[in-house]
Design a protein around this motif. Structure first.
Motif, PDB file in Angstrom:
ATOM      1  N   UNK A 134      43.027  41.679  29.564  1.00 21.48           N
ATOM      2  CA  UNK A 134      42.730  41.491  30.803  1.00 21.48           C
ATOM      3  C   UNK A 134      42.473  42.877  31.603  1.00 21.48           C
ATOM      4  N   UNK A 135      42.037  42.425  32.760  1.00 15.07           N
ATOM      5  CA  UNK A 135      41.666  43.841  33.773  1.00 15.07           C
ATOM      6  C   UNK A 135      43.099  43.993  34.502  1.00 15.07           C
ATOM      7  N   UNK A 136      43.455  45.418  34.573  1.00 14.50           N
ATOM      8  CA  UNK A 136      44.813  45.778  34.965  1.00 14.50           C
ATOM      9  C   UNK A 136      44.637  45.403  36.490  1.00 14.50           C
ATOM     10  N   UNK A 137      45.592  44.641  37.030  1.00  6.21           N
ATOM     11  CA  UNK A 137      45.782  44.314  38.418  1.00  6.21           C
ATOM     12  C   UNK A 137      47.090  44.710  38.584  1.00  6.21           C
ATOM     13  N   UNK A 138      47.363  45.133  40.097  1.00  2.00           N
ATOM     14  CA  UNK A 138      48.761  45.494  40.445  1.00  2.00           C
ATOM     15  C   UNK A 138      49.535  43.910  40.487  1.00  2.00           C
ATOM     16  N   UNK A 139      50.913  44.009  40.836  1.00  3.92           N
ATOM     17  CA  UNK A 139      51.842  43.063  41.004  1.00  3.92           C
ATOM     18  C   UNK A 139      51.551  42.084  42.076  1.00  3.92           C
ATOM     19  N   UNK A 140      51.008  42.981  43.118  1.00  5.51           N
ATOM     20  CA  UNK A 140      50.789  42.189  44.533  1.00  5.51           C
ATOM     21  C   UNK A 140      49.486  41.617  44.733  1.00  5.51           C
ATOM     22  N   UNK A 141      48.794  41.242  43.709  1.00  8.43           N
ATOM     23  CA  UNK A 141      47.374  40.790  43.585  1.00  8.43           C
ATOM     24  C   UNK A 141      47.480  39.309  44.127  1.00  8.43           C
ATOM     25  N   UNK A 142      46.542  38.900  44.645  1.00  8.49           N
ATOM     26  CA  UNK A 142      46.567  37.326  44.989  1.00  8.49           C
ATOM     27  C   UNK A 142      45.767  36.655  43.596  1.00  8.49           C
ATOM     28  N   UNK A 143      45.284  37.248  42.705  1.00  8.97           N
ATOM     29  CA  UNK A 143      44.692  36.553  41.497  1.00  8.97           C
ATOM     30  C   UNK A 143      45.641  35.618  40.886  1.00  8.97           C
ATOM     31  N   UNK A 144      45.574  34.514  40.110  1.00 11.10           N
ATOM     32  CA  UNK A 144      46.529  33.842  39.368  1.00 11.10           C
ATOM     33  C   UNK A 144      46.647  34.764  38.312  1.00 11.10           C
ATOM     34  N   UNK A 145      47.980  35.219  37.967  1.00  9.81           N
ATOM     35  CA  UNK A 145      48.221  35.879  36.613  1.00  9.81           C
ATOM     36  C   UNK A 145      47.990  35.441  35.343  1.00  9.81           C
ATOM     37  N   UNK A 146      47.903  34.023  35.469  1.00  9.03           N
ATOM     38  CA  UNK A 146      47.584  33.322  34.190  1.00  9.03           C
ATOM     39  C   UNK A 146      46.104  33.083  33.813  1.00  9.03           C
ATOM     40  N   UNK A 147      45.374  33.477  34.773  1.00  7.87           N
ATOM     41  CA  UNK A 147      43.877  33.278  34.466  1.00  7.87           C
ATOM     42  C   UNK A 147      43.311  34.486  33.735  1.00  7.87           C
ATOM     43  N   UNK A 148      42.581  34.332  32.636  1.00  9.28           N
ATOM     44  CA  UNK A 148      42.170  35.518  31.962  1.00  9.28           C
ATOM     45  C   UNK A 148      40.691  35.790  32.517  1.00  9.28           C
ATOM     46  N   UNK A 149      40.298  36.805  32.465  1.00 13.49           N
ATOM     47  CA  UNK A 149      38.751  37.285  32.875  1.00 13.49           C
ATOM     48  C   UNK A 149      38.155  37.279  31.725  1.00 13.49           C
ATOM     49  N   UNK A 150      37.075  36.347  31.420  1.00 12.57           N
ATOM     50  CA  UNK A 150      36.396  36.380  30.154  1.00 12.57           C
ATOM     51  C   UNK A 150      34.871  37.276  30.498  1.00 12.57           C
ATOM     52  N   UNK A 151      34.828  37.494  31.678  1.00 13.57           N
ATOM     53  CA  UNK A 151      33.610  38.309  32.039  1.00 13.57           C
ATOM     54  C   UNK A 151      34.117  39.612  33.063  1.00 13.57           C
ATOM     55  N   UNK A 152      33.638  40.611  32.662  1.00 11.82           N
ATOM     56  CA  UNK A 152      33.834  41.877  33.500  1.00 11.82           C
ATOM     57  C   UNK A 152      33.274  41.843  34.956  1.00 11.82           C
ATOM     58  N   UNK A 153      33.654  42.979  35.706  1.00  8.83           N
ATOM     59  CA  UNK A 153      32.868  42.841  37.066  1.00  8.83           C
ATOM     60  C   UNK A 153      31.280  43.212  36.824  1.00  8.83           C
ATOM     61  N   UNK A 154      30.965  43.581  35.722  1.00  3.54           N
ATOM     62  CA  UNK A 154      29.388  43.985  35.509  1.00  3.54           C
ATOM     63  C   UNK A 154      28.707  42.550  35.118  1.00  3.54           C
ATOM     64  N   UNK A 155      29.507  41.719  34.733  1.00  2.00           N
ATOM     65  CA  UNK A 155      28.955  40.261  34.406  1.00  2.00           C
ATOM     66  C   UNK A 155      28.776  40.203  32.609  1.00  2.00           C
ATOM     67  N   UNK A 156      29.443  41.420  32.056  1.00  2.00           N
ATOM     68  CA  UNK A 156      29.400  41.416  30.530  1.00  2.00           C
ATOM     69  C   UNK A 156      30.500  40.579  29.862  1.00  2.00           C
ATOM     70  N   UNK A 157      30.164  39.706  29.161  1.00  2.00           N
ATOM     71  CA  UNK A 157      31.139  38.845  28.522  1.00  2.00           C
ATOM     72  C   UNK A 157      32.033  39.711  27.624  1.00  2.00           C
TER      73      UNK A 157
END
Length: 148
Positions: free
Chosen positions: A26-49
């Motif tokens: 998982x991408x490292x995000x802070x505790x105060x993030x508004x992202x759902x902590x249970x949602x995994x990111x299958x694609x990075x910010x560059x669009x690479x799976x």
């Protein structure tokens, strides 16, 4: 501020949420993030799976199982038919030279049977892929957000 609070910074420090510690990809995000902590990111910010994470999904496991369920039996069937043809051609010359119609013998028919077997397996795979693999592949692409 009182004396008890002197020297202590009141800046908020971003720390991992409890759900993030269990997913190393998982991408490292802070505790105060508004992202759902249970949602995994299958694609990075560059669009690479993230293939390692995708391989761990149930949808990928089902797709792989369906593929191997077809591939291994068909490979065994083809190799068995080809090996039978080769062994008969090498050790049963009297049998394969048996005339069927005119100059056509069993050896020629068995050789042509190899082409027929290849065509049947190819058509069978195309049908199987359209009915069983493609829908599963689309489901996996939808879940992971990986564009086709």
């Amino acid at each position: 501020m009182g004396a008890a609070h002197e020297g202590q910074g009141y800046m908020t420090k971003a720390i991992r949420s409890p759900g993030e510690a269990q997913h190393e990809y998982r991408e490292i995000r802070g505790f105060a993030s508004f992202d759902d902590p249970d949602t995994l990111s299958y694609v990075d910010s560059d669009g690479t799976p993230n293939y390692e994470l995708i391989r761990q999904t149930d949808e990928f496991r089902v797709l792989r199982r369906r593929l191997t369920t077809f591939i291994f039996p068909m490979t065994a069937l083809f190799l068995a038919s080809y090996l039978t043809f080769v062994l008969l051609s090498a050790y049963a010359k009297d049998f394969v030279s048996t005339k069927v119609i005119g100059v056509i013998n069993l050896g020629i028919l068995l050789g042509l049977g190899q082409f027929v077997t290849s065509i049947i397996i190819t058509l069978g795979y195309a049908r199987y892929a359209k009915r069983r693999l493609d829908p599963q592949r689309k489901l996996l692409a939808e879940k992971t957000g990986v564009e086709e």
